[in-house]
Write a protein that holds these residues in place. Sequence first.
Motif, short mmCIF file in Angstrom:
data_model
loop_
_atom_site.label_atom_id
_atom_site.label_comp_id
_atom_site.label_asym_id
_atom_site.label_seq_id
_atom_site.Cartn_x
_atom_site.Cartn_y
_atom_site.Cartn_z
N ALA B 54 10.05 -10.48 3.48
CA ALA B 54 9.57 -9.36 4.15
C ALA B 54 8.58 -8.43 3.55
CB ALA B 54 11.01 -8.45 4.11
N VAL B 55 8.35 -8.66 2.18
CA VAL B 55 7.39 -7.95 1.65
C VAL B 55 6.15 -9.28 1.13
CG1 VAL B 55 8.67 -6.12 0.77
CG2 VAL B 55 8.29 -8.40 -0.69
N GLY B 56 6.13 -10.00 1.92
CA GLY B 56 5.02 -11.21 1.65
C GLY B 56 4.20 -11.45 2.98
N GLN B 57 4.51 -10.98 3.93
CA GLN B 57 3.70 -11.25 4.90
C GLN B 57 2.29 -10.69 5.15
OE1 GLN B 57 5.18 -13.30 7.81
NE2 GLN B 57 5.95 -13.82 5.85
N GLY B 58 1.90 -9.74 4.39
CA GLY B 58 0.53 -9.19 4.43
C GLY B 58 0.83 -7.79 4.59
N LEU B 59 0.02 -6.94 3.89
CA LEU B 59 0.06 -5.46 3.70
C LEU B 59 -0.15 -4.77 5.14
CD1 LEU B 59 0.65 -3.49 1.35
CD2 LEU B 59 -2.07 -3.16 1.12
N GLU B 60 0.60 -3.99 5.51
CA GLU B 60 0.63 -3.18 6.69
C GLU B 60 0.34 -1.82 6.21
OE1 GLU B 60 3.31 -1.80 10.43
OE2 GLU B 60 4.22 -2.87 8.93
N GLU B 61 -0.85 -1.40 6.37
CA GLU B 61 -1.23 0.12 6.14
C GLU B 61 -1.15 1.17 7.33
OE1 GLU B 61 -4.23 0.58 2.72
OE2 GLU B 61 -4.64 -1.44 3.56
N LEU B 62 -0.35 2.10 7.01
CA LEU B 62 -0.38 3.23 7.97
C LEU B 62 -0.64 4.68 7.53
CD1 LEU B 62 3.31 1.93 9.35
CD2 LEU B 62 1.05 1.75 10.51
N ARG B 63 -1.14 5.33 8.37
CA ARG B 63 -1.32 6.88 7.88
C ARG B 63 -0.20 7.62 8.40
NH1 ARG B 63 -6.96 8.24 6.59
NH2 ARG B 63 -6.28 10.40 6.70
N LEU B 64 0.21 8.40 7.35
CA LEU B 64 1.26 9.45 7.85
C LEU B 64 1.04 10.30 8.90
CD1 LEU B 64 4.19 10.51 7.13
CD2 LEU B 64 3.04 12.16 5.48
#
Lengths: 437, 82
Positions: B54-64
């Motif tokens: 679940a934490v190895g699929q690629g960084l998913e960056e979001l802005r608050l």
Amino acid sequence: MADPALDRPAGIEGSELAGPFAVGEYAARLRQRLRSFARVQVFGELGNLNRGRARVYFELRDERGALPCSMWRDDWEKLGLAPGAIENGAQVVVGGGTDYYVGSSTASPSFTFHVTALRIAGEGDLLAQIEARRRKLAAEGLLEPQKRLHRPVPPRAIGVVTGEGGKARDDVLAGLRRQGWAGRLVWGFAPVQDRRAAPSVARALRELAAVGDVDVIVVARGGGSPVDLMAFSDELLCRTVAHLPVPVVCSIGHHTDRTLLDDVAAESCSTPTHAAQVAVGIDCTRARAGLARAAHRLDAGARRAVLTRARHLAALSRAPAEHIARHRSRLHQIARELRAIGRRRGSEETTRMRRRLLVLERNVARAAGADQAARRRDLESLSLALAAHDPERTLQRGYALVEDEQGGVLTSAAEARAAGRAALRFHDGRVRAKIEE
Amino acid sequence: MSEAPPELTYETANARLEEIIRRLDSGEAGLRETLDLVREGRTLVEFCAGELEAVGQGLEELRLDELVARLEAGAAGGGAPT
């Protein structure tokens, strides 16, 4: 030497300002003017203390402004301050006046408040204020709630509160990469540079906890002066964090700085990179490799257990026949040995007994032959001695033996009188007698 | 009254897995226990692998701010009469 007046360029066309003056000339006049200002006492918080070889530099600050100060090293030493007595954050009163170092073509100019006297003002400084707040929050038990929160490892989603353009942002990403973490990252950008940062940071934290669906929040900011970092000792911000249901890992300033947020947060780290690593909690890359090894060891364990059991069973199934055959052979061997021993012992015993018998017979014969004559001679000698002492022979010669009625011998007249009656034994018989006297 | 079993986390699963492997490596477990431990261990490996996946699929960056704006837009849209 060139005359500056001859090199002086024309002024700005249309300008009503005086000049142009050569900068060195103007700097010298500026210094003269600044030195003419009234000498005064100023108080504030001491910061950026730097003890140089010739001069000691520091800044005085309060919430409305700051003043660069310097003091001759000799004057500083004359204060007689104990080591550690004065550090950044101390509240001090200084006496002196403004001055200006004019610099040169190779040295930078600088404005300074030239300090000639200094006194430590004691508590009341910013750090003392922070300490007072810390005691207050501690008394309310607000330093603990964050430490009690569960931190999922590894977190699926991480929130980060930091300046959008700051270096801390890259450091956080580096920390996450280092841990092999690539999950959901929610950036809560907020100004972190001045005292007004506190409300923005608090709002970002609240929103991340409410809508970000994050497991842990990192608050990161690079180094700065105590005044710059004051926002992170803001009481309202710290109260917000203390009541937040999501754990906060913070890294504020350098490792020597200590803000109130460091005390309230679940975890305080020295760098944003480290804070990111702590937020992840494990090295995911190593954990993946470790898990593969664990799976392999489980398989190996199962295989080993089955094989060991199978070998044991196979050994048991072969065992009865092998055991009987082995024991039968051994028993036969033992029986043969016993028979051989029996035979050997029988013949040896007979021979030994015969030898013994012969020895005894010889001893008897030898003893009998040698002693017989001597014993006969002794016997004849004893017979003669006995005959010589035989009382019968004395009686035959005419003697009589006086005895009492019981046959006891009376050997004196007194015994005879006492007995009253007696018997006389002759060689041919016994006659009674009466003692008359 | 029975207590609910503690929720399985990566940490508890990993700790139990290490315990199982230590027991297997000791050679003291009998065949039946070994097979039970291996079965439990495989379940734990699968769970941990899922957590790491679940934490190895690629960084998913979001802005608050974008998340908040989206939520607010959703709330406004949902509340408006159609």
